[in-house]
Write a protein that holds these residues in place. Structure first.
Motif, PDB file in Angstrom:
ATOM      1  N   HIS A  20       0.822  -1.219   0.000  1.00 12.89           N
ATOM      2  CA  HIS A  20       0.000   0.000   0.000  1.00 12.89           C
ATOM      3  C   HIS A  20       0.850   1.260   0.000  1.00 12.89           C
ATOM      4  O   HIS A  20       0.674   2.147  -0.841  1.00 12.89           O
ATOM      5  CB  HIS A  20      -0.945  -0.025   1.208  1.00 12.89           C
ATOM      6  N   GLU A  38      -4.364   8.803  -3.357  1.00 12.32           N
ATOM      7  CA  GLU A  38      -5.149   7.907  -2.495  1.00 12.32           C
ATOM      8  C   GLU A  38      -6.215   7.173  -3.299  1.00 12.32           C
ATOM      9  O   GLU A  38      -6.417   5.966  -3.152  1.00 12.32           O
ATOM     10  CB  GLU A  38      -5.797   8.710  -1.364  1.00 12.32           C
ATOM     11  N   GLN A  42      -6.227   2.897  -4.173  1.00 11.50           N
ATOM     12  CA  GLN A  42      -7.344   1.962  -3.971  1.00 11.50           C
ATOM     13  C   GLN A  42      -7.754   1.320  -5.299  1.00 11.50           C
ATOM     14  O   GLN A  42      -8.004   0.120  -5.366  1.00 11.50           O
ATOM     15  CB  GLN A  42      -8.518   2.726  -3.371  1.00 11.50           C
TER      16      GLN A  42
ATOM     17  N   THR B  86      -8.717   0.067   2.797  1.00 11.62           N
ATOM     18  CA  THR B  86      -8.540  -0.189   1.365  1.00 11.62           C
ATOM     19  C   THR B  86      -8.853  -1.642   1.030  1.00 11.62           C
ATOM     20  O   THR B  86      -9.603  -1.927   0.089  1.00 11.62           O
ATOM     21  CB  THR B  86      -7.090   0.136   0.945  1.00 11.62           C
ATOM     22  N   VAL B  90     -11.928  -2.826  -1.353  1.00 10.13           N
ATOM     23  CA  VAL B  90     -11.628  -3.567  -2.590  1.00 10.13           C
ATOM     24  C   VAL B  90     -12.355  -4.897  -2.607  1.00 10.13           C
ATOM     25  O   VAL B  90     -12.981  -5.269  -3.602  1.00 10.13           O
ATOM     26  CB  VAL B  90     -10.104  -3.780  -2.729  1.00 10.13           C
TER      27      VAL B  90
END
Lengths: 199, 210
Positions: A20, A38, A42, B86, B90
Motif C-alpha cells: 500500500h 489515495e 485503492q 482499502t 476492494v
C-alpha cells in the motif's frame, strides 16, 4: 499472490499491507496530488484483485502491480491535463507526511543550514514534476522501488536500453533543474569506485 | 585528461569525453554505472574513465548529488487503518464485479483504452467470440437460404422454357421421321420448309392430295 488467485482474502490483505505505502508513494510522486494518489492506490488494488486470475507466477508481482498503477496514473494525468506527456504544474508544494514505511538511509543534511528542509523538498519536488511522465516514473521506480532497468522496462513497456537512455536524460534534466541547490549536498565517494575519488 | 576508453560500438553516442572540454551532460554508461547497471567490460571501462578523467568524476559527483537530493522526497506511510480500509473496500467492490478472465487485458492495457485496443479484445477474447459468433452463423445461413431461393427463381422459368423448346424439337423430328418417305420422294426444298414450319407455309398441296 497464488493464494489471492485462489480467492484467499487474507492473502490479499497481506499484499495490501505490504504494497500500500509503496504504491501510494509511487502515485503521489507521479500525480503530485495527495487525493488523486489515495484514490488511485485503492483503484490499483481493486484492479489487481479483479484481474488476479490472469496473474502468472513467472511475472514479478511488483512489476505487474506497478504497471497497473502507472497506467492508472497516466489515464488520470490525461484526464486532468490533457496529455500525460506534459510535466506537472509546479505550483503545488504541499509537503508529504514525513513517515517512512520502509527502512531507508537518512536523507543527507544540507550543507547550507540557512535553507529549510521544506524548501529543499519543494525544490526537488518541483524538479521531479518538471519531468515528463515516463522520466518521472523511471526515476521514482529506480529511486524508491530500487527496480532494475529491466524491471522498469516491464512496467513502462520499454527495453532496458530505452530505460537506460530515459533515466540518463531524466538525471541530466534534474541536474540542470537542481543546479541551484546541488552545492548544498556534500560530495561523497563515487559508489563502486571509491579509490578514484580524489576531487 | 588522457585516452578515451574503448566502449562498445552501440554506445558511441555516450562515449567518454576526451580533451579538456567540460562535460555538461552525463553519458548513459556513467549513469548506468552509478545505478549498478553495468557489468563486465563496460564496468571496467567506466572505472577506467573515472580514473583518468576529472571531468567524468565531476559529472559523476553531480549525478550522485542529484540522487542525494531525491532522498529528500519522503516516502509516504500507510496507517494500519488505511490499509484495512482499502482492503475491505476492494474486497467489497470486487465481490460485486466479475473477475477478469483470460484474454481480457482491459485492466492492464496501456493507459487510454482506445478503439485500437478494443478491436483485438472483441476479436480474440473467447467471451466476445462466444457472444458474437452465433449471430454471424445465423446470418450466414439466412444469406445462403436467400441466395438459394433467388437462384431457384431464376433457374425454374429457364428450365420450363427449355423443356418446351425440347418438346417442339422432338415434335419436328418425329414429323420428319413419320414423313421420311414423302420427304425422300419429293426432293423439294419448299416442301421441306413447309414440313419444318407448317404454320408459316401451310400444308403443301402434294401432301394433301396424297
Amino acid at each position: 499472490m497464488i493464494r489471492v488467485r485462489q480467492g484467499d482474502d487474507d492473502a490479499f490483505r497481506e499484499i495490501v499491507a505490504k504494497y500500500h505505502a509503496r504504491v501510494h508513494t509511487f502515485l503521489r510522486h507521479m500525480l503530485g496530488n495527495e487525493q488523486s494518489a489515495e484514490d488511485l492506490t485503492q483503484e490499483t488494488f481493486l484492479r489487481m484483485h479483479r484481474s488476479r486470475v490472469r496473474y502468472r507466477a513467472r511475472c514479478r508481482f511488483g512489476s505487474w502491480l506497478f504497471t497497473i498503477a502507472n497506467n492508472l496514473a497516466l489515464n488520470r494525468l490525461r484526464d486532468e491535463f490533457g496529455s500525460a506527456r506534459m510535466p506537472l504544474p509546479t505550483t503545488e508544494s504541499g509537503s508529504l507526511p514525513m513517515t517512512h514505511s520502509t527502512p531507508r538511509a537518512s536523507p543527507p543534511e544540507p550543507v547550507d543550514r540557512g535553507m529549510e528542509r521544506a524548501e529543499v523538498v519543494a525544490t526537488v519536488r518541483a524538479a521531479l514534476n518538471a519531468l515528463n511522465e515516463n522520466q518521472r516514473a523511471a526515476i521514482v521506480l529506480s529511486k524508491f522501488e530500487e527496480m532494475s532497468y529491466e524491471e522498469i522496462g516491464k512496467v513502462l513497456d520499454l527495453s532496458p536500453q530505452a530505460v537506460k537512455s530515459l533515466i540518463n536524460r531524466a538525471k541530466v534534466r534534474l541536474k540542470t533543474l537542481l543546479a541551484g541547490v546541488l552545492d548544498m549536498i556534500q560530495p561523497r565517494p563515487i559508489e563502486g569506485n571509491e579509490e578514484y575519488f580524489d576531487d | 585528461m588522457t585516452d578515451t576508453p574503448a566502449f562498445p560500438e552501440e554506445d558511441k553516442r555516450s562515449e567518454a569525453p576526451s580533451g579538456d572540454q567540460p562535460t555538461e551532460s552525463a553519458p548513459e554508461w556513467l549513469t548506468a554505472f552509478l545505478d549498478g547497471e553495468t557489468s563486465g567490460q563496460e564496468k571496467q571501462n567506466a572505472k577506467k574513465a573515472l580514473q583518468e578523467s576529472s571531468d567524468i568524476r565531476r559529472v559523476a559527483q553531480e549525478i550522485q548529488r542529484v540522487e542525494d537530493l531525491l532522498d529528500f522526497l519522503p516516502l509516504t506511510g500507510s496507517p494500519r487503518a488505511k490499509i484495512g480500509e482499502t482492503a475491505g473496500l476492494v474486497l467489497e467492490q470486487s465481490s460485486s464485479q466479475p473477475v477478469v478472465v483470460e484474454g481480457d487485458h482491459s485492466l492492464e492495457e496501456r493507459a487510454d483504452l482506445s478503439k485500437r485496443t478494443e478491436v483485438p479484445l472483441t476479436r480474440f477474447d473467447p467471451i466476445y467470440e462466444a457472444t458474437s459468433l452465433w449471430p454471424k452463423r445465423v446470418r450466414g445461413w439466412l444469406i445462403a437460404v436467400l441466395l438459394g431461393a433467388l437462384g431457384a427463381g431464376l433457374v425454374l422459368p429457364g428450365w420450363r422454357s427449355f423443356e418446351d423448346n425440347r418438346a417442339k424439337e422432338l415434335g419436328k423430328i418425329r414429323g420428319v421421321v413419320d414423313n421420311f418417305q414423302i420427304l425422300h420422294d419429293s426432293g423439294d426444298l419448299d416442301f421441306l420448309r413447309a414440313i419444318d414450319v407448317p404454320e408459316l407455309f401451310g400444308q403443301p398441296e402434294s401432301i394433301v392430295s396424297q
